[in-house]
Design a protein around this motif. Structure first.
Motif, PDB file in Angstrom:
ATOM      1  N   ARG A   2       0.832  -1.186   0.000  1.00  0.00           N
ATOM      2  CA  ARG A   2       0.000   0.000   0.000  1.00  0.00           C
ATOM      3  C   ARG A   2       0.872   1.243   0.000  1.00  0.00           C
ATOM      4  O   ARG A   2       1.770   1.385   0.811  1.00  0.00           O
ATOM      5  CB  ARG A   2      -0.864  -0.011   1.248  1.00  0.00           C
ATOM      6  CG  ARG A   2      -2.099   0.787   1.135  1.00  0.00           C
ATOM      7  CD  ARG A   2      -3.235   0.069   1.854  1.00  0.00           C
ATOM      8  NE  ARG A   2      -2.819  -0.288   3.209  1.00  0.00           N
ATOM      9  CZ  ARG A   2      -2.975   0.525   4.251  1.00  0.00           C
ATOM     10  NH1 ARG A   2      -3.498   1.708   4.102  1.00  0.00           N
ATOM     11  NH2 ARG A   2      -2.602   0.154   5.437  1.00  0.00           N
ATOM     12  N   SER A   4       1.207   4.882   0.925  1.00  0.00           N
ATOM     13  CA  SER A   4       0.403   5.549   1.943  1.00  0.00           C
ATOM     14  C   SER A   4       0.153   7.021   1.712  1.00  0.00           C
ATOM     15  O   SER A   4      -0.670   7.596   2.379  1.00  0.00           O
ATOM     16  CB  SER A   4       1.090   5.405   3.293  1.00  0.00           C
ATOM     17  OG  SER A   4       1.053   4.087   3.672  1.00  0.00           O
ATOM     18  N   GLN A  24      -7.366  12.834   2.456  1.00  0.00           N
ATOM     19  CA  GLN A  24      -6.875  12.225   3.681  1.00  0.00           C
ATOM     20  C   GLN A  24      -5.537  11.584   3.379  1.00  0.00           C
ATOM     21  O   GLN A  24      -5.403  10.847   2.417  1.00  0.00           O
ATOM     22  CB  GLN A  24      -7.867  11.182   4.133  1.00  0.00           C
ATOM     23  CG  GLN A  24      -7.559  10.649   5.491  1.00  0.00           C
ATOM     24  CD  GLN A  24      -8.573   9.612   5.887  1.00  0.00           C
ATOM     25  OE1 GLN A  24      -9.721   9.667   5.485  1.00  0.00           O
ATOM     26  NE2 GLN A  24      -8.130   8.662   6.649  1.00  0.00           N
ATOM     27  N   GLU A  26      -2.487   9.215   4.822  1.00  0.00           N
ATOM     28  CA  GLU A  26      -2.167   8.281   5.891  1.00  0.00           C
ATOM     29  C   GLU A  26      -0.711   8.495   6.295  1.00  0.00           C
ATOM     30  O   GLU A  26       0.195   8.317   5.494  1.00  0.00           O
ATOM     31  CB  GLU A  26      -2.385   6.850   5.406  1.00  0.00           C
ATOM     32  CG  GLU A  26      -3.861   6.565   5.134  1.00  0.00           C
ATOM     33  CD  GLU A  26      -4.067   5.306   4.327  1.00  0.00           C
ATOM     34  OE1 GLU A  26      -3.129   4.492   4.234  1.00  0.00           O
ATOM     35  OE2 GLU A  26      -5.167   5.150   3.791  1.00  0.00           O
ATOM     36  N   GLN A  29       0.970   9.157  12.974  1.00  0.00           N
ATOM     37  CA  GLN A  29       1.102  10.372  13.780  1.00  0.00           C
ATOM     38  C   GLN A  29       2.144  10.152  14.874  1.00  0.00           C
ATOM     39  O   GLN A  29       2.235   9.061  15.443  1.00  0.00           O
ATOM     40  CB  GLN A  29      -0.269  10.692  14.399  1.00  0.00           C
ATOM     41  CG  GLN A  29      -0.322  11.939  15.249  1.00  0.00           C
ATOM     42  CD  GLN A  29       0.054  13.193  14.480  1.00  0.00           C
ATOM     43  OE1 GLN A  29       1.001  13.875  14.844  1.00  0.00           O
ATOM     44  NE2 GLN A  29      -0.669  13.506  13.425  1.00  0.00           N
ATOM     45  N   GLU A 160       3.988   1.350   3.462  1.00  0.00           N
ATOM     46  CA  GLU A 160       3.910   0.139   4.272  1.00  0.00           C
ATOM     47  C   GLU A 160       4.800  -0.933   3.642  1.00  0.00           C
ATOM     48  O   GLU A 160       4.736  -1.182   2.438  1.00  0.00           O
ATOM     49  CB  GLU A 160       2.469  -0.372   4.385  1.00  0.00           C
ATOM     50  CG  GLU A 160       2.449  -1.620   5.251  1.00  0.00           C
ATOM     51  CD  GLU A 160       1.107  -1.967   5.846  1.00  0.00           C
ATOM     52  OE1 GLU A 160       0.102  -1.354   5.470  1.00  0.00           O
ATOM     53  OE2 GLU A 160       1.094  -2.879   6.703  1.00  0.00           O
ATOM     54  N   GLU A 213      -3.425   5.269  14.065  1.00  0.00           N
ATOM     55  CA  GLU A 213      -2.692   5.887  12.964  1.00  0.00           C
ATOM     56  C   GLU A 213      -2.537   7.396  13.170  1.00  0.00           C
ATOM     57  O   GLU A 213      -1.453   7.958  13.017  1.00  0.00           O
ATOM     58  CB  GLU A 213      -3.456   5.628  11.672  1.00  0.00           C
ATOM     59  CG  GLU A 213      -2.791   6.154  10.433  1.00  0.00           C
ATOM     60  CD  GLU A 213      -3.584   5.744   9.218  1.00  0.00           C
ATOM     61  OE1 GLU A 213      -3.068   4.947   8.423  1.00  0.00           O
ATOM     62  OE2 GLU A 213      -4.737   6.191   9.070  1.00  0.00           O
ATOM     63  N   ASP A 214      -3.629   8.025  13.537  1.00  0.00           N
ATOM     64  CA  ASP A 214      -3.596   9.482  13.639  1.00  0.00           C
ATOM     65  C   ASP A 214      -4.627   9.910  14.681  1.00  0.00           C
ATOM     66  O   ASP A 214      -5.594   9.183  14.935  1.00  0.00           O
ATOM     67  CB  ASP A 214      -3.936  10.098  12.269  1.00  0.00           C
ATOM     68  CG  ASP A 214      -3.610  11.579  12.184  1.00  0.00           C
ATOM     69  OD1 ASP A 214      -3.069  12.134  13.162  1.00  0.00           O
ATOM     70  OD2 ASP A 214      -3.907  12.189  11.143  1.00  0.00           O
ATOM     71  N   ARG A 232      -8.016   7.927  14.720  1.00  0.00           N
ATOM     72  CA  ARG A 232      -8.240   6.985  13.619  1.00  0.00           C
ATOM     73  C   ARG A 232      -7.420   5.718  13.852  1.00  0.00           C
ATOM     74  O   ARG A 232      -6.203   5.780  14.028  1.00  0.00           O
ATOM     75  CB  ARG A 232      -7.884   7.596  12.277  1.00  0.00           C
ATOM     76  CG  ARG A 232      -8.358   6.714  11.117  1.00  0.00           C
ATOM     77  CD  ARG A 232      -8.360   7.397   9.756  1.00  0.00           C
ATOM     78  NE  ARG A 232      -7.017   7.670   9.299  1.00  0.00           N
ATOM     79  CZ  ARG A 232      -6.531   8.872   9.067  1.00  0.00           C
ATOM     80  NH1 ARG A 232      -7.276   9.945   9.278  1.00  0.00           N
ATOM     81  NH2 ARG A 232      -5.299   9.032   8.651  1.00  0.00           N
ATOM     82  N   ASN A 234      -6.212   2.123  12.385  1.00  0.00           N
ATOM     83  CA  ASN A 234      -6.020   1.448  11.098  1.00  0.00           C
ATOM     84  C   ASN A 234      -5.971  -0.058  11.346  1.00  0.00           C
ATOM     85  O   ASN A 234      -5.174  -0.529  12.151  1.00  0.00           O
ATOM     86  CB  ASN A 234      -4.706   1.962  10.488  1.00  0.00           C
ATOM     87  CG  ASN A 234      -4.414   1.377   9.130  1.00  0.00           C
ATOM     88  OD1 ASN A 234      -4.627   0.194   8.888  1.00  0.00           O
ATOM     89  ND2 ASN A 234      -3.897   2.214   8.244  1.00  0.00           N
ATOM     90  N   ASN A 260     -15.089   3.926   9.178  1.00  0.00           N
ATOM     91  CA  ASN A 260     -13.789   4.362   8.650  1.00  0.00           C
ATOM     92  C   ASN A 260     -12.678   4.255   9.679  1.00  0.00           C
ATOM     93  O   ASN A 260     -11.567   4.743   9.465  1.00  0.00           O
ATOM     94  CB  ASN A 260     -13.882   5.816   8.171  1.00  0.00           C
ATOM     95  CG  ASN A 260     -14.917   5.982   7.084  1.00  0.00           C
ATOM     96  OD1 ASN A 260     -14.973   5.165   6.157  1.00  0.00           O
ATOM     97  ND2 ASN A 260     -15.763   6.998   7.195  1.00  0.00           N
ATOM     98  N   THR A 407      -1.375  17.511   8.802  1.00  0.00           N
ATOM     99  CA  THR A 407      -1.430  16.197   9.454  1.00  0.00           C
ATOM    100  C   THR A 407      -0.275  16.060  10.440  1.00  0.00           C
ATOM    101  O   THR A 407      -0.457  15.613  11.579  1.00  0.00           O
ATOM    102  CB  THR A 407      -1.370  15.074   8.395  1.00  0.00           C
ATOM    103  OG1 THR A 407      -2.451  15.254   7.494  1.00  0.00           O
ATOM    104  CG2 THR A 407      -1.458  13.698   9.029  1.00  0.00           C
TER     105      THR A 407
END
Ligand code: GCB
Length: 604
Positions: A2, A4, A24, A26, A29, A160, A213-214, A232, A234, A260, A407
């Motif tokens: 993936r 990101s 958005q 990814e 964070q 990733e 993730e964030d 969030r 993941n 989500n 972000t």
């Protein structure tokens, strides 16, 4: 595999050219708060001005994958040319290439980087290969597989690599290309050194299969005691329970994730406000079923009310200075807390409560340290001078860099302004472009103020009127004026009045004059410290007469390298508008500004 970063989840560019789009990105964070494995240190490098490691002699992509394929000679008869050998030279990462070897000072183009590593990945964990920044374009390969590409020299990105990493002998290869392009962000024309390379940290981030993730943990807009935001997760369960705690304040809240993976929360907490005088930070803990992460976050409100700026509900004058990401004492791009500490300490000593981090997102060390030291921050994307306003690809790239900047830093108390642009030419396409960026920024972060540095406009020879149509989209107007330097003699500020058509605050985002440290003459002789100090004296007198002025960030804290500044014996490819030289020597203008700031400081 993936990729990101580059793909926006919902990118909508209307036929009209440009529209606001929710995007958005990814990014893990708070990398500093995770289990990581540093890939800093020596990386092998191959200088490749013709991009021969990527294209063949007819400019088709190399059939065997080129240098990214990570091939090694198969035997003594193998005539392989595109390979890293044990004797291939190295450069340090993080670090721009320009200042590491004299022959690279002016180099702009491709350099390939390679680093080998071992990493025993544990079951139930995921791995991300994370770059703090690579200027400007990076194409990243792991063990011969292309992971993806990233454009934009000042923001983090990641890929990733969970299923690609092996226990031993991994090879990351990165093609970094810092050629300037008319359709880039920034474009081919800037006023700073185009430091190329892997300029910030590189690491592996090791997280559980389902990981946080964030998260966005800030005071709700307009409230001093209600914390609101989202987390969030993941890869988590459907409806996973998430908790946010501020132990010192005895406050916490739990919420479940939606389809989500996002959990929204809000809770009341009795918090001491973060301010430049008392930069109070709290340990904040975010917990999910299989992951938790912690960091120090400050809580403060920021608002524009009529022509005032309110910090924690009270009017504030921003005693600022502009700062480039130029390293003190050692030339090159800032990449460490040590660099950041020198620059921000100088700003504090000058009497600042505010820094404009021009003209691109600086190393994360700067904003984290600003949180700790108590400096408010203006953070900017490199939409600088004349961008290709009608080019959707340029807009998409600016939007991507904006999203990455927000972000990365959306939990920093120090950051109060997101700046969309600097000194852009008037025109409908430009106003639409930047106006759309402003909407995007508001959507991503409704708590901070939106600004941009505009150019001054004379409505008559004695009046500058703040009336750029962009003002409609901004909360705070920035204006760069060089009255006394590019514009008239040092005494000219005495003759100028400012007006505005906006009921909004103004920050004078640039002003200044140029002088090498130690070059002396009378106050009317250009390129001397006396002339520079004279400009500051007349500027300060003028600025005091502007009722809607709520802050200033003179140009600039420290001299910085610049290819557009050749003047022999004076500039020598440096912009010398620093209040300090690049060796930390204070020029006369420094003391003029420091005394003015001292006179404005609240009496303790
Ligand atoms: C500006 C730019 C800044 C330059 C400065 C200068 O207006 O925003 O990037 O370095 O002027 O020194 O001319």
């Amino acid at each position: 595999m993936r990729k990101s970063v580059v793909a926006p989840l919902a990118a909508v560019l209307l036929a009209s050219g440009i529209a606001c789009y929710a995007q958005q990105i990814e990014l893990v964070q708070n990398p500093a708060g995770r289990q990581t494995y540093s890939l800093n240190g020596p990386w092998q490098i191959i200088v490749d001005p013709y991009e021969a490691g990527y294209y063949d002699f007819h400019m088709h992509p190399q059939a065997g994958g080129g240098l990214g394929a990570n091939r090694v000679p198969a035997g003594k008869g193998d005539k392989l040319e595109l390979t890293f050998l044990p004797n291939t030279p190295t450069l340090q990462v993080p670090g721009d290439w320009n200042t590491q070897k004299p022959e690279f000072l002016w180099y702009e183009g491709t350099i390939w980087y390679k680093r080998a590593f071992d990493y025993a990945k544990k079951p139930g964990r995921r791995l991300f290969l994370w770059f703090g920044a690579a200027n400007y374009e990076a194409i990243v390969f792991l063990n011969g597989h292309k992971l993806g590409e990233h454009r934009g020299g000042f923001t983090p990105f990641q890929f990733e690599v969970t299923n690609l990493v092996q226990d031993a002998n991994n090879a990351v290869i990165v093609k970094v290309d810092d050629q300037r392009h008319a359709d880039g962000i920034p474009t081919a024309m800037t006023d700073w050194w185009n430091y190329g390379g892997l300029t910030r940290d590189v690491k592996l981030i090791d997280v559980p299969d389902a990981f946080i993730e964030d998260y966005f943990v800030q005071l709700e807009k307009g409230s001093a005691n209600r914390v609101a935001g989202w987390v969030r997760v993941n890869g988590g369960q459907k409806r996973e329970r998430v908790t946010v705690r501020i132990p010192e304040a005895g406050a916490s809240a739990s919420a479940d994730t939606d389809e989500n993976g996002v959990a929204r929360f809000a809770f009341d907490a009795k918090l001491e406000s973060w301010s430049p005088e008392r930069p109070k930070l709290y340990d904040v803990r975010v917990e999910a079923a299989s992951d938790s992460v912690q960091e120090r976050i400050g809580f403060r409100t920021i608002a524009a009310s009529g022509q005032k700026i309110l910090l924690n509900g009270r009017p504030i004058f921003l005693r600022g200075v502009s700062v480039h990401g130029e390293a003190p004492f050692r030339a090159g791009r800032v990449f460490s807390e040590a660099d950041a500490r020198v620059l921000l300490t100088w700003a504090k000593e000058l009497g600042c409560n505010f820094v404009r981090l021009a003209h691109y997102p600086h190393d994360e060390a700067m904003t984290r340290l600003a949180d700790e030291m108590g400096l408010l921050v203006w953070s900017e994307i490199p939409v600088y001078w004349a961008v290709q306003w009608e080019n959707p690809a340029a807009y998409a790239n600016a939007g991507q860099q904006l999203t990455e900047m927000i972000t990365r830093d959306h939990n920093r108390a120090s950051v109060i302004f997101w700046s969309m642009a600097n000194e852009t030419p008037l025109g409908d396409a430009r106003t639409k472009f930047i106006g759309s960026l402003a909407s995007q920024a508001r959507e991503l972060d409704p708590t901070r103020l939106i600004t941009a540095a505009t150019l001054p406009h004379y409505s008559d020879p004695a009046t500058i009127t703040i009336e750029d149509p962009l003002g409609k989209y901004l909360d705070v107007l920035g204006c760069n004026e060089y009255i006394g330097w590019y514009d008239g003699p040092p005494t000219k500020p005495d003759t100028i009045a400012f007006k505005t058509i906006y009921d909004k605050p103004l920050v004078m985002s640039e002003l200044g004059a140029e002088a090498p440290y130690g070059r002396h003459g009378d106050e009317d002789t250009a390129w001397t410290e006396e002339f520079q100090a004279n400009v500051y004296r007349h500027q300060i007198a003028m600025l005091k007469r502007i009722p809607f002025l709520q802050g200033m960030t003179p140009w600039i804290l420290m001299d910085f390298r610049c290819p557009r500044r050749p003047l022999a014996g004076i500039q020598d490819y440096y912009n010398r508008k620093g209040l300090l030289s690049d060796r930390g020597e204070k020029k006369q203008a420094y003391f003029i500004l420091r005394d003015f700031y001292r006179s404005l400081m609240p009496q303790e």
